[in-house]
Design a protein around this motif. Sequence first.
Motif, PDB file in Angstrom:
ATOM      1  N   MET D 191       3.452  13.089  -7.477  1.00 23.65           N
ATOM      2  CA  MET D 191       2.637  11.887  -7.275  1.00 23.65           C
ATOM      3  C   MET D 191       1.403  11.954  -8.172  1.00 23.65           C
ATOM      4  SD  MET D 191       1.022  10.239  -3.769  1.00 23.65           S
ATOM      5  CE  MET D 191       2.543  10.088  -2.857  1.00 23.65           C
ATOM      6  N   THR D 195      -3.853   8.695  -7.367  1.00 24.13           N
ATOM      7  CA  THR D 195      -3.299   8.095  -6.143  1.00 24.13           C
ATOM      8  C   THR D 195      -3.446   9.043  -4.962  1.00 24.13           C
ATOM      9  OG1 THR D 195      -1.640   7.052  -7.555  1.00 24.13           O
ATOM     10  CG2 THR D 195      -1.237   7.021  -5.177  1.00 24.13           C
ATOM     11  N   TRP D 199      -5.287   8.450  -1.023  1.00 23.09           N
ATOM     12  CA  TRP D 199      -4.710   8.656   0.309  1.00 23.09           C
ATOM     13  C   TRP D 199      -5.417   9.780   1.043  1.00 23.09           C
ATOM     14  CZ3 TRP D 199      -2.118   4.751   1.820  1.00 23.09           C
ATOM     15  CH2 TRP D 199      -1.365   3.995   0.908  1.00 23.09           C
ATOM     16  N   GLN D 200      -5.749  10.785   0.257  1.00 24.31           N
ATOM     17  CA  GLN D 200      -6.455  11.922   0.825  1.00 24.31           C
ATOM     18  C   GLN D 200      -7.767  11.438   1.439  1.00 24.31           C
ATOM     19  OE1 GLN D 200      -4.733  14.494   0.675  1.00 24.31           O
ATOM     20  NE2 GLN D 200      -6.048  16.238   1.140  1.00 24.31           N
TER      21      GLN D 200
END
Lengths: 218, 218, 218, 218
Positions: D191, D195, D199-200
């Motif tokens: 990934m 990105t 999300w982290q």
Amino acid sequence: MVETTIPKRKISARKAPNQERSKARVDQILEVTCELMATNGLEKLTTNHIAKASGMAVGSLYRYFPNKQAIIYEIYLRWLGQVRERMERFLEEITGAQPIIEVMQALAERIYGESLMPGDDKQLEMELRKAMSLYPELREEDRKHGEQIATLLSRILERAGLNASDKERMEIGAYLYGLDSVRQDLMEQGMDQQTIRVWQWRATFGILQPFLPEGSRF
Amino acid sequence: MVETTIPKRKISARKAPNQERSKARVDQILEVTCELMATNGLEKLTTNHIAKASGMAVGSLYRYFPNKQAIIYEIYLRWLGQVRERMERFLEEITGAQPIIEVMQALAERIYGESLMPGDDKQLEMELRKAMSLYPELREEDRKHGEQIATLLSRILERAGLNASDKERMEIGAYLYGLDSVRQDLMEQGMDQQTIRVWQWRATFGILQPFLPEGSRF
Amino acid sequence: MVETTIPKRKISARKAPNQERSKARVDQILEVTCELMATNGLEKLTTNHIAKASGMAVGSLYRYFPNKQAIIYEIYLRWLGQVRERMERFLEEITGAQPIIEVMQALAERIYGESLMPGDDKQLEMELRKAMSLYPELREEDRKHGEQIATLLSRILERAGLNASDKERMEIGAYLYGLDSVRQDLMEQGMDQQTIRVWQWRATFGILQPFLPEGSRF
Amino acid sequence: MVETTIPKRKISARKAPNQERSKARVDQILEVTCELMATNGLEKLTTNHIAKASGMAVGSLYRYFPNKQAIIYEIYLRWLGQVRERMERFLEEITGAQPIIEVMQALAERIYGESLMPGDDKQLEMELRKAMSLYPELREEDRKHGEQIATLLSRILERAGLNASDKERMEIGAYLYGLDSVRQDLMEQGMDQQTIRVWQWRATFGILQPFLPEGSRF
DNA sequence: TATGAATGAGGCTTCATTCAT
DNA sequence: AATGAATGAAGCCTCATTCAT
């Protein structure tokens, strides 16, 4: 069952193929094995391949032959047998009326010219030679065969009117048989078959010349 | 490192044996391998056997050679090299005064008759020939060697006064070589040495006769 | 037989396990291999270990699989298949009536939380991931699988009412999967299950929040 | 010397590198090993390669490290140490004046954003993770490291003014550390880094939200 | 008899580790 | 201390042979 050298291995067929079906199976195994040897070489010849190509199970192979070596051994025996057979037939055909040189020429054609087995013959012969150096039993068989051939050659030469002593005829026979292995070596080295035949003939002629009736020329 | 065909395999020695000890080990491996090949045949030649017979661990083999094939390759190269070397030395010794047939016999003895390596030489050669049919790299090397030998033979026969084409000279060389193995076979079969020599002489003469100058005596 | 990249290796099972016994053996091999991988790691997975642990001889492995890689490949395929299957079943069960966040948590549990195979599942998955980085074939298979999963996830999230793009849906799926391994780590470290659930819930919510319809409650 | 699990293996450096030269050699070994791991992967990492690439003899490797595992172990320790060091430095920089959310953002950047080691870092990290699952000792070390990190995180959060109990802060620390492994998984799966960070961040925010002062929004 | 699944010794090769120099 | 040649256990895989069905 023939018991042989270090590691004791059985090398003759497990049983005399009396029954018809049995004989057919043995023949099929031998035939298929010949093909595989000629096609893929001795190195890639496995019992599993043979079985599959013969359309039977591996186990069945071992009903007819005690081991892989025995199959090759049998092929070798038959091959040698065919050579002997031809020479014997040839011996019977000799009338004594033909000039020796013609007889020898005819013999060369018969021995070296014909195909000894159906199919990819030259290749098979090469592989059998490999096998011979792999299995001591084959070598021994080859030696015995050599003696028989020498004897046959001696008788052929006799009947053809060769002007030589018994001892000399045997020597000539042995030598001519040796020449056949030269032919095989050259084949393995890739020399053209037609060319080989020419040299073979010259050597043969060299051997026979002293015993030919005066004035016989090419 | 020579890079070769499809299954990329390294076939030259892993390193030039500069150091003394290194060279000794390489030589030992090669020597032992020769013996094993001659004794047991190529088929039974395993890296473990070589190692054990060389008195070293398997891993050590792989310090000097990248794989089994490479060992055989090296032996083959050296063997070819020795043959070439002999022919070159022989070429230099030819005076042109000797009868051709004697030169040719001497050639056969010199090139193939002498022991190239300690021990059972003829057998080794057979095994090397088997290896050649097994490993494509060897065939290629053999082809190159063949060209060099052809040239040398051509020059030898030429200098000896043989009236033959290049191609024929090469063929004669190959055939005379083959005759030598007949001699050895007969010796093994117990034929008298003197007798063998006579037949050998006759066969050689048969081969050379068409190319000898008119009226050349034995 | 699937033919693959540079070192031509066969990676599918050697034969379709039609016969019952055959299938049992294949299953046994796969099962044992899973256990060994999970227990000792991919690095210590040897064909001999697999054979011994399966109670059969090495050779038997090779009746059913052409090589070690193929065993892992088959496990991988089955594992991927199970994941897909679960997602498909899950997709069918979604009504749209539940709050999205609940659906998502249920998804994470269903897809990755359940035991896919008997035994230590999470570990197996890690090892499979290692294998993936080791064998190109697995990567390719994983890529195809990824596409299928992306589509499924996209449809699940869509049906659950998540307001996100296709790409984002895939990423969310991957992330939620990751969160599940956090849960397992914490469990191993001895954190209370109920507590873990709370944090898990919060993280999940953090991930989904931007895509939830305005005013959606927990 | 630390003695460890089945098969008893020594995993700490053979001696504290007091002498300057010694230290330089140890560092070189570690550095070279990092490069080789990152470049060729753990699977192809051999002591002989390391030695050659380090410009020293294999034997010398074993003067500084008792075995291969110990080298990787040391790299792993140093790598973990760098992470801890950063967090400690970060802890000292926190004044309490900044809004928590900013602190966390800065932390994320510091922990996940920076390159931890010079060079091909992501790859090395992946290989170290492989190694972790290969050597039990590394896993144990990782567990201890996890606790320390959780404690540090807890103190950071405290100083940043997070409105949580001691117990909660520890849990949050543990969870956030777990999230980092999610990041690593996603990286391995390919990934995009940017990105992942997003999300982290969302997950982190989900975790912290309940403890943020009222009204703190994105 | 026929089958073919099962066996396992043995082949080639790699590589962590040791030790004489 | 440094070297690197030497070691040999262990990995993957093949195939002649056996044996339960």
